[in-house]
Motif scaffolding. Structure first.
Motif, mmCIF file in Angstrom:
data_model
loop_
_atom_site.group_PDB
_atom_site.id
_atom_site.type_symbol
_atom_site.label_atom_id
_atom_site.label_comp_id
_atom_site.label_asym_id
_atom_site.label_seq_id
_atom_site.Cartn_x
_atom_site.Cartn_y
_atom_site.Cartn_z
ATOM 1 N N ARG A 28 0.835 -1.207 0.000
ATOM 2 C CA ARG A 28 0.000 0.000 0.000
ATOM 3 C C ARG A 28 0.869 1.256 0.000
ATOM 4 O O ARG A 28 0.580 2.242 -0.684
ATOM 5 N N ALA A 29 1.953 1.236 0.779
ATOM 6 C CA ALA A 29 2.855 2.387 0.827
ATOM 7 C C ALA A 29 3.478 2.648 -0.539
ATOM 8 O O ALA A 29 3.660 3.806 -0.941
ATOM 9 N N ALA A 30 3.787 1.569 -1.278
ATOM 10 C CA ALA A 30 4.337 1.747 -2.618
ATOM 11 C C ALA A 30 3.321 2.388 -3.554
ATOM 12 O O ALA A 30 3.661 3.250 -4.373
ATOM 13 N N LEU A 31 2.071 1.979 -3.426
ATOM 14 C CA LEU A 31 1.024 2.557 -4.274
ATOM 15 C C LEU A 31 0.903 4.058 -4.061
ATOM 16 O O LEU A 31 0.909 4.844 -5.019
ATOM 17 N N VAL A 32 0.770 4.476 -2.806
ATOM 18 C CA VAL A 32 0.543 5.904 -2.537
ATOM 19 C C VAL A 32 1.817 6.721 -2.699
ATOM 20 O O VAL A 32 1.761 7.953 -2.731
ATOM 21 N N ARG A 33 2.954 6.056 -2.804
ATOM 22 C CA ARG A 33 4.198 6.783 -3.080
ATOM 23 C C ARG A 33 4.195 7.312 -4.505
ATOM 24 O O ARG A 33 4.649 8.428 -4.761
ATOM 25 N N TYR A 34 3.672 6.517 -5.433
ATOM 26 C CA TYR A 34 3.753 6.876 -6.853
ATOM 27 C C TYR A 34 2.446 7.412 -7.440
ATOM 28 O O TYR A 34 2.461 7.971 -8.537
ATOM 29 N N VAL A 35 1.325 7.196 -6.752
ATOM 30 C CA VAL A 35 0.021 7.530 -7.335
ATOM 31 C C VAL A 35 -0.860 8.193 -6.273
ATOM 32 O O VAL A 35 -0.877 7.755 -5.108
ATOM 33 N N ILE A 36 -1.590 9.231 -6.666
ATOM 34 C CA ILE A 36 -2.630 9.799 -5.814
ATOM 35 C C ILE A 36 -3.911 9.015 -6.086
ATOM 36 O O ILE A 36 -4.489 9.093 -7.173
ATOM 37 N N LEU A 37 -4.346 8.250 -5.102
ATOM 38 C CA LEU A 37 -5.589 7.497 -5.237
ATOM 39 C C LEU A 37 -6.729 8.313 -4.644
ATOM 40 O O LEU A 37 -6.522 9.131 -3.742
ATOM 41 N N PRO A 38 -7.956 8.111 -5.139
ATOM 42 C CA PRO A 38 -9.054 9.013 -4.750
ATOM 43 C C PRO A 38 -9.414 8.957 -3.280
ATOM 44 O O PRO A 38 -9.839 9.967 -2.711
ATOM 45 N N PRO A 40 -8.586 6.674 0.775
ATOM 46 C CA PRO A 40 -7.812 5.631 1.452
ATOM 47 C C PRO A 40 -8.373 4.234 1.187
ATOM 48 O O PRO A 40 -7.610 3.267 1.071
ATOM 49 N N GLU A 41 -9.700 4.126 1.073
ATOM 50 C CA GLU A 41 -10.311 2.826 0.799
ATOM 51 C C GLU A 41 -9.904 2.300 -0.578
ATOM 52 O O GLU A 41 -9.722 1.093 -0.773
ATOM 53 N N ALA A 42 -9.756 3.213 -1.546
ATOM 54 C CA ALA A 42 -9.311 2.798 -2.876
ATOM 55 C C ALA A 42 -7.891 2.241 -2.817
ATOM 56 O O ALA A 42 -7.569 1.240 -3.475
ATOM 57 N N ALA A 43 -7.027 2.865 -2.022
ATOM 58 C CA ALA A 43 -5.660 2.365 -1.877
ATOM 59 C C ALA A 43 -5.654 0.971 -1.246
ATOM 60 O O ALA A 43 -4.909 0.079 -1.682
ATOM 61 N N ASP A 44 -6.490 0.762 -0.224
ATOM 62 C CA ASP A 44 -6.590 -0.558 0.398
ATOM 63 C C ASP A 44 -7.072 -1.593 -0.609
ATOM 64 O O ASP A 44 -6.549 -2.720 -0.682
ATOM 65 N N ASP A 257 -10.616 -5.595 8.840
ATOM 66 C CA ASP A 257 -11.559 -4.476 8.959
ATOM 67 C C ASP A 257 -11.440 -3.534 7.775
ATOM 68 O O ASP A 257 -12.450 -3.065 7.222
ATOM 69 N N ARG A 258 -10.215 -3.248 7.360
ATOM 70 C CA ARG A 258 -10.021 -2.307 6.250
ATOM 71 C C ARG A 258 -10.586 -2.863 4.951
ATOM 72 O O ARG A 258 -11.148 -2.115 4.135
ATOM 73 N N ALA A 259 -10.462 -4.158 4.765
ATOM 74 C CA ALA A 259 -10.991 -4.761 3.536
ATOM 75 C C ALA A 259 -12.498 -4.613 3.463
ATOM 76 O O ALA A 259 -13.051 -4.281 2.408
ATOM 77 N N ARG A 260 -13.174 -4.856 4.560
ATOM 78 C CA ARG A 260 -14.647 -4.783 4.559
ATOM 79 C C ARG A 260 -15.128 -3.344 4.441
ATOM 80 O O ARG A 260 -16.137 -3.075 3.779
ATOM 81 N N VAL A 261 -14.415 -2.420 5.055
ATOM 82 C CA VAL A 261 -14.762 -1.001 4.894
ATOM 83 C C VAL A 261 -14.586 -0.584 3.440
ATOM 84 O O VAL A 261 -15.433 0.114 2.858
ATOM 85 N N ALA A 262 -13.486 -1.020 2.810
ATOM 86 C CA ALA A 262 -13.250 -0.680 1.404
ATOM 87 C C ALA A 262 -14.317 -1.287 0.507
ATOM 88 O O ALA A 262 -14.808 -0.635 -0.429
ATOM 89 N N ALA A 263 -14.704 -2.537 0.775
ATOM 90 C CA ALA A 263 -15.729 -3.191 -0.039
ATOM 91 C C ALA A 263 -17.039 -2.417 0.018
ATOM 92 O O ALA A 263 -17.684 -2.178 -1.020
ATOM 93 N N LEU A 264 -17.442 -2.032 1.201
ATOM 94 C CA LEU A 264 -18.698 -1.281 1.342
ATOM 95 C C LEU A 264 -18.591 0.093 0.696
ATOM 96 O O LEU A 264 -19.519 0.540 0.008
ATOM 97 N N ALA A 265 -17.472 0.767 0.896
ATOM 98 C CA ALA A 265 -17.327 2.132 0.380
ATOM 99 C C ALA A 265 -17.308 2.147 -1.147
ATOM 100 O O ALA A 265 -18.011 2.946 -1.782
ATOM 101 N N LEU A 266 -16.508 1.281 -1.755
ATOM 102 C CA LEU A 266 -16.398 1.307 -3.214
ATOM 103 C C LEU A 266 -17.641 0.748 -3.889
ATOM 104 O O LEU A 266 -18.014 1.204 -4.981
ATOM 105 N N THR A 267 -18.322 -0.200 -3.255
ATOM 106 C CA THR A 267 -19.562 -0.713 -3.828
ATOM 107 C C THR A 267 -20.658 0.347 -3.758
ATOM 108 O O THR A 267 -21.427 0.523 -4.712
#
Length: 358
Positions: A28-38, A40-44, A257-267
């Motif tokens: 995850r740290a590598a992702l946000v190092r190179y890309v601005i994701l919309p 935190p849930e999207a990064a997860d 917990d982060r996975a389930r929060v991301a699933a609900l948020a992005l869905t």
């Protein structure tokens, strides 16, 4: 034989135990190092999707990752670069023939990566029918493509199951986004900065991270195969997110917990931004086109549909919406053209009343 039947259970020599949660944190740290994701849930979600590619033989479904942007320079191609560097056996499909892509998919498939995917699914992309079929069918196991081999005089079953990441401008078709983790990119705002990505310098350490992810997850494929994580979603959304949640549960720490929060948020975000399907939009536009007329010749109906520059019907295919394409879509609703007598003579056309039930 694997517990789910028909899926390969791969064995590896014993490896030192790895901290899955720490590896996901590093990814995850590598992702946000190179890309601005919309968000935190999207990064997860992206981190979990990448990790899930390393355990594809364990999954019943191969979720797609859709990276879409409203315009250029929103970071979608850079995100695809980082996905390519960290996923399992990346297979970039740019300029690849459908036959080459099909033949590259095995019981332990590569990860398909498609940039500029809007050119594959757009209204003028008739030449990519085979690739579209592969991307639609490959979400679920046991959906092989059938091809006749004339030399051997037999029908071949070609596997289609493979995880795929698709980046493009605008929305993908419903058949893709309904089976996808959808990331809606945006341009960087004032003060938002990222590290420059240099392929020669930055890809090798990311590939090393990919190797660590593979060693962690491949050591436990039998456990992942039989995992039945508690899902916060239902139906197709649950099928799509289950591999990501299973990886998070396997990692432990804060990731379940982060996975389930991301699933609900992005869905929920996908539901809020869901676009009307092409068929439903055509029905609505036809209703508007009829106005007060009880019947219209096909040519006049098409003329009225294509007259609105916002409708997109003038650009639907190489020559715009045609009588054949109009008839094909409407036939799904049991609406068919008929020979109708008009003041100027007989012509093929449609009755407004035929649209009432649909």
């Amino acid at each position: 034989m694997s517990p789910l039947g028909g899926r390969p259970t791969l064995t590896r020599p014993a490896q030192p135990a790895r901290n899955g949660a720490a590896l996901l944190d590093q990814l995850r740290a590598a992702l946000v190092r190179y890309v601005i994701l919309p968000t935190p849930e999207a990064a997860d979600a992206v981190a979990l999707w990448i990790a899930a590619t390393h355990a594809q033989p364990a999954w019943a479904h191969a979720p797609r990752l859709v990276i879409r942007a409203p315009e250029k320079r929103c970071g979608k191609s850079r995100l695809l670069d980082v996905v390519e560097a960290t996923c399992h056996e990346p297979f970039i499909t740019v300029n690849s023939s459908p036959a080459a892509v099909y033949r590259s998919i095995t019981d332990d498939p590569p990860t398909l990566l498609v940039d500029e995917a809007d050119t594959i699914f757009g209204p003028k992309a008739d030449a990519n029918e085979d690739l579209r079929g592969l991307l639609n069918a490959g979400h679920q196991r046991n959906r092989p493509a059938k091809r006749y081999d004339a030399a051997a005089n037999r029908v071949e079953s070609i596997p289609t199951f493979a995880m795929a990441a698709l980046a493009g401008i605008g929305a993908m078709p419903d058949t893709i986004e309904d089976r996808a983790v959808v990331i809606r990119m945006r341009r960087r705002g004032p003060g938002e900065t990222v590290a420059p990505y240099r392929h020669k310098r930055d890809r090798p350490p990311l590939r090393a991270l990919a190797g660590d992810l593979a060693l962690w997850l491949r050591a436990d494929l039998p456990t992942l195969e039989t995992a039945e994580p508690a899902m916060p979603l239902e139906d197709r959304a649950a099928d799509t997110w289950e591999p990501l949640v299973a990886v998070a549960d396997h990692a432990g720490a804060h990731w379940p917990d982060r996975a389930r929060v991301a699933a609900l948020a992005l869905t929920a975000e996908a539901d809020d931004n869901d676009q009307t399907s092409t068929r439903v939009r055509l029905l609505a536009d036809c209703r508007t086109a009829f106005g007060t007329d009880t019947a219209l010749p096909t040519a006049v109906l098409l003329e009225r549909l294509k007259a609105d520059p916002e409708s997109g019907w003038a650009d639907f295919g190489p020559t715009g919406l045609t009588p054949m394409k109009l008839g094909t879509i409407l036939r799904e609703y049991d609406i068919r053209p008929a020979t109708i007598r008009f003041p100027h003579g007989q012509a093929k056309g449609y009755h407004r009343s035929d649209f009432a039930d649909a």
